[in-house]
Design an enzyme around this catalytic site. Structure first.
Site, PDB file in Angstrom:
ATOM      1  CE  LYS A  11      -3.984  -2.361   1.967  1.00  0.00           C
ATOM      2  NZ  LYS A  11      -5.111  -2.310   2.944  1.00  0.00           N
ATOM      3  CE1 TYR A  51      -9.285  -2.572  -0.752  1.00  0.00           C
ATOM      4  CE2 TYR A  51      -8.355  -0.784  -2.026  1.00  0.00           C
ATOM      5  CZ  TYR A  51      -8.198  -1.875  -1.183  1.00  0.00           C
ATOM      6  OH  TYR A  51      -6.940  -2.276  -0.791  1.00  0.00           O
ATOM      7  CG  ASN A 114      -3.989  -2.921   6.397  1.00  0.00           C
ATOM      8  OD1 ASN A 114      -3.730  -2.423   5.297  1.00  0.00           O
ATOM      9  ND2 ASN A 114      -5.070  -3.645   6.608  1.00  0.00           N
ATOM     10  CG  HIS A 117      -5.271  -6.263  -1.175  1.00  0.00           C
ATOM     11  ND1 HIS A 117      -6.548  -6.249  -0.676  1.00  0.00           N
ATOM     12  CD2 HIS A 117      -5.281  -7.160  -2.198  1.00  0.00           C
ATOM     13  CE1 HIS A 117      -7.294  -7.100  -1.384  1.00  0.00           C
ATOM     14  NE2 HIS A 117      -6.548  -7.656  -2.310  1.00  0.00           N
ATOM     15  CD  GLU A 128      -8.541  -8.908  -4.881  1.00  0.00           C
ATOM     16  OE1 GLU A 128      -9.507  -8.695  -4.130  1.00  0.00           O
ATOM     17  OE2 GLU A 128      -7.431  -9.310  -4.460  1.00  0.00           O
TER      18      GLU A 128
HETATM   19  P1  ATP Z   1      -7.273  -6.302   2.435  1.00  0.00           P
HETATM   20  O1  ATP Z   1      -8.541  -6.477   1.656  1.00  0.00           O
HETATM   21  O2  ATP Z   1      -6.601  -4.930   2.239  1.00  0.00           O
HETATM   22  O3  ATP Z   1      -6.312  -7.430   2.304  1.00  0.00           O
HETATM   23  P2  ATP Z   1      -8.591  -7.290   4.780  1.00  0.00           P
HETATM   24  O4  ATP Z   1      -9.191  -8.301   3.868  1.00  0.00           O
HETATM   25  O5  ATP Z   1      -7.817  -7.780   5.969  1.00  0.00           O
HETATM   26  O6  ATP Z   1      -7.653  -6.294   3.997  1.00  0.00           O
HETATM   27  P3  ATP Z   1     -11.039  -5.804   4.569  1.00  0.00           P
HETATM   28  O7  ATP Z   1     -12.167  -5.968   5.543  1.00  0.00           O
HETATM   29  O8  ATP Z   1     -11.152  -6.386   3.203  1.00  0.00           O
HETATM   30  O9  ATP Z   1      -9.700  -6.291   5.303  1.00  0.00           O
HETATM   31  O10 ATP Z   1     -10.762  -4.233   4.464  1.00  0.00           O
HETATM   32  C1  ATP Z   1     -10.086  -3.709   3.334  1.00  0.00           C
HETATM   33  C2  ATP Z   1      -9.172  -2.597   3.796  1.00  0.00           C
HETATM   34  O11 ATP Z   1      -9.970  -1.530   4.314  1.00  0.00           O
HETATM   35  C3  ATP Z   1      -8.251  -2.950   4.971  1.00  0.00           C
HETATM   36  O12 ATP Z   1      -7.069  -3.577   4.570  1.00  0.00           O
HETATM   37  C4  ATP Z   1      -7.970  -1.590   5.561  1.00  0.00           C
HETATM   38  O13 ATP Z   1      -6.966  -0.888   4.806  1.00  0.00           O
HETATM   39  C5  ATP Z   1      -9.300  -0.894   5.392  1.00  0.00           C
HETATM   40  N1  ATP Z   1     -10.135  -1.029   6.587  1.00  0.00           N
HETATM   41  C6  ATP Z   1     -10.771  -2.140   7.028  1.00  0.00           C
HETATM   42  N2  ATP Z   1     -11.451  -1.916   8.177  1.00  0.00           N
HETATM   43  C7  ATP Z   1     -11.241  -0.592   8.448  1.00  0.00           C
HETATM   44  C8  ATP Z   1     -11.677   0.292   9.495  1.00  0.00           C
HETATM   45  N3  ATP Z   1     -12.466  -0.149  10.480  1.00  0.00           N
HETATM   46  N4  ATP Z   1     -11.247   1.569   9.456  1.00  0.00           N
HETATM   47  C9  ATP Z   1     -10.452   2.035   8.458  1.00  0.00           C
HETATM   48  N5  ATP Z   1     -10.015   1.259   7.443  1.00  0.00           N
HETATM   49  C10 ATP Z   1     -10.400  -0.021   7.430  1.00  0.00           C
HETATM   50 MG    MG Z   2     -10.142  -7.789   2.047  1.00  0.00          MG
END
Ligand code: ATP
Ligand code: MG
Length: 139
Positions: A11, A51, A114, A117, A128
């Site tokens: 990211k 997204y 974080n 992805h 993707e």
């Molecule tokens: P990713 O899809 O990025 O691998 P993930 O599958 O662990 O992450 P998702 O629930 O798909 O988590 O959320 C997508 C992304 O949205 C997260 O990686 C994070 O960057 C952001 N995100 C998720 N939850 C929150 C939140 N509560 N507040 C802010 N940002 C969030």
């Molecule tokens: Mg995800």
């Protein structure tokens, strides 16, 4: 049978903070092979589309702004049981809750920032990967 392909992005914040090399090193040292790799800027429109599944979530607008705030490194990775193996390597969504030694624990700074992805299913990994790479970009 579990698939052998997953998709990742380093990211923007992790790219800005010069952590891409260390993150790619961790990925390769964990036994993943790179099948495609590029540095690319996501437009606001492209990030919105990537997204789209989160568009009803309260963090959607912030997430799209963050993901289009600078270049990302996108990659297709190969390993047995790739989706689950990679989610184990990166750890929980929130770096504060991610297991010790995981990529998000080591390089993430907040639930949004974080570090990486990782795809959440074989179907999404294929979609993707195709969102970023044509078959000619892949080995
Ligand atoms: P990713 O899809 O990025 O691998 P993930 O599958 O662990 O992450 P998702 O629930 O798909 O988590 O959320 C997508 C992304 O949205 C997260 O990686 C994070 O960057 C952001 N995100 C998720 N939850 C929150 C939140 N509560 N507040 C802010 N940002 C969030
Ligand atoms: Mg995800």
């Amino acid at each position: 049978m579990a698939g052998t392909i997953t998709f990742t992005m380093i990211k923007p914040e992790a790219v800005r903070n010069l952590q891409s090399g260390k993150i790619l090193d961790a990925i390769i040292n964990s036994g993943f092979s790179l099948r495609a790799l590029k540095l690319v800027s996501l437009s606001h429109e492209k990030a919105s589309k990537f997204y789209e599944i989160h568009k009803e979530r309260p963090f959607y607008n912030d997430l799209v702004a963050f993901m289009s705030s600078g270049p990302v490194i996108a990659a297709v990775l190969e390993k047995d049981n790739a989706v689950n193996a990679y989610r184990d390597l990166i750890g929980a969504t929130n770096p504060a809750e991610a297991a010790t030694g995981t990529i998000r624990q080591l390089f993430g700074t907040s639930i949004q920032n974080n570090a990486v992805h990782g795809s959440d299913s074989d179907e999404n990994a294929i979609m993707e990967a195709a969102f970023f790479f044509s078959e000619f970009d892949r080995v």
